[in-house]
Design a protein around this motif. Sequence first.
Motif, mmCIF file in Angstrom:
data_model
loop_
_atom_site.group_PDB
_atom_site.id
_atom_site.type_symbol
_atom_site.label_atom_id
_atom_site.label_comp_id
_atom_site.label_asym_id
_atom_site.label_seq_id
_atom_site.Cartn_x
_atom_site.Cartn_y
_atom_site.Cartn_z
ATOM 1 N N ASN A 1 0.800 -1.217 0.000
ATOM 2 C CA ASN A 1 0.000 0.000 0.000
ATOM 3 C C ASN A 1 0.838 1.275 0.000
ATOM 4 O O ASN A 1 0.443 2.291 0.553
ATOM 5 N N TYR A 2 2.021 1.206 -0.641
ATOM 6 C CA TYR A 2 2.835 2.405 -0.791
ATOM 7 C C TYR A 2 3.754 2.207 -1.984
ATOM 8 O O TYR A 2 4.049 1.079 -2.372
ATOM 9 N N TYR A 3 4.215 3.320 -2.588
ATOM 10 C CA TYR A 3 4.998 3.173 -3.811
ATOM 11 C C TYR A 3 6.467 2.904 -3.540
ATOM 12 O O TYR A 3 7.200 2.463 -4.431
ATOM 13 N N LYS A 4 6.931 3.138 -2.309
ATOM 14 C CA LYS A 4 8.292 2.769 -1.919
ATOM 15 C C LYS A 4 8.210 1.888 -0.680
ATOM 16 O O LYS A 4 7.611 2.279 0.327
ATOM 17 N N LEU A 5 8.826 0.708 -0.750
ATOM 18 C CA LEU A 5 8.712 -0.236 0.358
ATOM 19 C C LEU A 5 10.060 -0.835 0.721
ATOM 20 O O LEU A 5 10.912 -1.052 -0.140
ATOM 21 N N MET A 6 10.234 -1.105 2.004
ATOM 22 C CA MET A 6 11.296 -1.989 2.465
ATOM 23 C C MET A 6 10.603 -3.066 3.291
ATOM 24 O O MET A 6 10.027 -2.786 4.348
ATOM 25 N N SER A 7 10.617 -4.293 2.792
ATOM 26 C CA SER A 7 9.896 -5.402 3.410
ATOM 27 C C SER A 7 10.879 -6.397 3.995
ATOM 28 O O SER A 7 11.918 -6.682 3.402
ATOM 29 N N VAL A 8 10.541 -6.932 5.182
ATOM 30 C CA VAL A 8 11.388 -7.912 5.852
ATOM 31 C C VAL A 8 10.549 -9.139 6.185
ATOM 32 O O VAL A 8 9.467 -9.023 6.775
ATOM 33 N N PHE A 9 11.055 -10.320 5.803
ATOM 34 C CA PHE A 9 10.369 -11.583 6.077
ATOM 35 C C PHE A 9 11.348 -12.551 6.735
ATOM 36 O O PHE A 9 12.550 -12.492 6.476
ATOM 37 N N SER A 10 10.835 -13.444 7.563
ATOM 38 C CA SER A 10 11.709 -14.403 8.227
ATOM 39 C C SER A 10 10.957 -15.692 8.497
ATOM 40 O O SER A 10 9.715 -15.744 8.443
ATOM 41 N N GLY A 11 11.720 -16.755 8.792
ATOM 42 C CA GLY A 11 11.128 -18.049 9.085
ATOM 43 C C GLY A 11 12.206 -19.110 9.210
ATOM 44 O O GLY A 11 13.399 -18.806 9.190
ATOM 45 N N CYS B 1 13.608 -22.846 7.610
ATOM 46 C CA CYS B 1 13.518 -23.670 6.412
ATOM 47 C C CYS B 1 14.605 -24.730 6.424
ATOM 48 O O CYS B 1 15.552 -24.670 7.215
ATOM 49 N N SER B 2 14.488 -25.689 5.533
ATOM 50 C CA SER B 2 15.519 -26.720 5.394
ATOM 51 C C SER B 2 15.427 -27.347 4.022
ATOM 52 O O SER B 2 14.350 -27.396 3.408
ATOM 53 N N ALA B 3 16.563 -27.856 3.561
ATOM 54 C CA ALA B 3 16.593 -28.552 2.278
ATOM 55 C C ALA B 3 15.886 -29.892 2.385
ATOM 56 O O ALA B 3 15.332 -30.394 1.398
ATOM 57 N N ASP B 4 15.921 -30.495 3.575
ATOM 58 C CA ASP B 4 15.285 -31.811 3.770
ATOM 59 C C ASP B 4 13.789 -31.750 3.522
ATOM 60 O O ASP B 4 13.184 -32.722 3.058
ATOM 61 N N ASN B 5 13.175 -30.609 3.842
ATOM 62 C CA ASN B 5 11.746 -30.434 3.599
ATOM 63 C C ASN B 5 11.453 -29.982 2.173
ATOM 64 O O ASN B 5 10.303 -29.748 1.819
ATOM 65 N N LYS B 6 12.512 -29.801 1.390
ATOM 66 C CA LYS B 6 12.380 -29.305 0.014
ATOM 67 C C LYS B 6 11.654 -27.959 -0.012
ATOM 68 O O LYS B 6 10.819 -27.691 -0.873
ATOM 69 N N ASP B 7 12.001 -27.118 0.967
ATOM 70 C CA ASP B 7 11.340 -25.818 1.083
ATOM 71 C C ASP B 7 11.690 -24.919 -0.098
ATOM 72 O O ASP B 7 12.860 -24.816 -0.491
ATOM 73 N N LYS B 8 10.700 -24.270 -0.641
ATOM 74 C CA LYS B 8 10.888 -23.320 -1.733
ATOM 75 C C LYS B 8 10.282 -21.985 -1.302
ATOM 76 O O LYS B 8 9.105 -21.897 -0.995
ATOM 77 N N ILE B 9 11.123 -20.960 -1.258
ATOM 78 C CA ILE B 9 10.704 -19.637 -0.811
ATOM 79 C C ILE B 9 10.517 -18.752 -2.039
ATOM 80 O O ILE B 9 11.403 -18.658 -2.887
ATOM 81 N N VAL B 10 9.379 -18.099 -2.106
ATOM 82 C CA VAL B 10 9.050 -17.274 -3.267
ATOM 83 C C VAL B 10 8.714 -15.855 -2.801
ATOM 84 O O VAL B 10 7.858 -15.662 -1.935
ATOM 85 N N ILE B 11 9.410 -14.877 -3.378
ATOM 86 C CA ILE B 11 9.058 -13.469 -3.185
ATOM 87 C C ILE B 11 8.338 -13.012 -4.451
ATOM 88 O O ILE B 11 8.880 -13.091 -5.550
ATOM 89 N N SER B 12 7.102 -12.577 -4.287
ATOM 90 C CA SER B 12 6.320 -12.110 -5.433
ATOM 91 C C SER B 12 5.759 -10.729 -5.122
ATOM 92 O O SER B 12 5.850 -10.247 -3.982
ATOM 93 N N SER B 13 5.185 -10.086 -6.110
ATOM 94 C CA SER B 13 4.703 -8.718 -5.906
ATOM 95 C C SER B 13 3.515 -8.421 -6.800
ATOM 96 O O SER B 13 3.253 -9.121 -7.784
ATOM 97 N N TYR B 14 2.829 -7.366 -6.449
ATOM 98 C CA TYR B 14 1.713 -6.872 -7.240
ATOM 99 C C TYR B 14 1.754 -5.357 -7.205
ATOM 100 O O TYR B 14 2.028 -4.748 -6.168
ATOM 101 N N LYS B 15 1.515 -4.714 -8.333
ATOM 102 C CA LYS B 15 1.383 -3.251 -8.377
ATOM 103 C C LYS B 15 0.204 -2.896 -9.270
ATOM 104 O O LYS B 15 -0.130 -3.634 -10.209
#
Length: 207
Positions: free
Chosen positions: A163-173, A175-189
């Motif tokens: 909801n703003y034209y300039k953003l700094m976003s922080v995500f955390s969690g 993960c492990s390769a054993d779980n075959k985790d796939k992290i995706v950063i996506s966006s919409y404007k």
Amino acid sequence: MAYTPLRTDFKDDILDPSNYKRKYKQVVNNDGTFSFQDETTYQQVGSDYGAKEINEEREAINNIYANKLVTLDEIDLVTEEGFFVDALAVKELNSNLTSHINNEIISYESNTQGGVTWDTTKFLKKNTKYHFIIVVNSNINSESYKQEVICTMNGVNMGSNGNYYKLMSVFSGICSADNKDKIVISSYKNGGTWTGWYTRAIFIPVS
């Protein structure tokens, strides 16, 4: 080592339609010998290509091999463009990266606009859990438009910011390769164009 590009503008002879083959005139020399003088009419006269051009090409090839960088220490000393890296240096770099992945914090950066995908099976050490922190800086060209940045792991929403034209976003969690985790950063404007996009991910081994 400044690199001087080799010529790429050589041309062939193109004969004029007035002659279907090359034409030569026999000329009598003063010493009684004969020479042949080209009497062909050309639409285009081709480029000269002889010992000079061959020597230039071979010198350039020889310089590549003579000045190639074969160790990472040599690469660190480079202060100008034009050097080529040998497979030995790439092997050393790959070995260092493997050691980095197996024993230390792993970080990745991307300037791909709109998002990025990390498949943890490709770079995380197995039998190890990692805490990940992802920072995304994203800008749109005008405050008339808004954007949203979303982080998902295996399709599960890990957080969003918008909801703003300039953003700094922080995500955390976690993960492990054993779980075959796939992290995706996506966006919409809702309009405009990206004027800046930078993503950095840090993976810290926790167990």
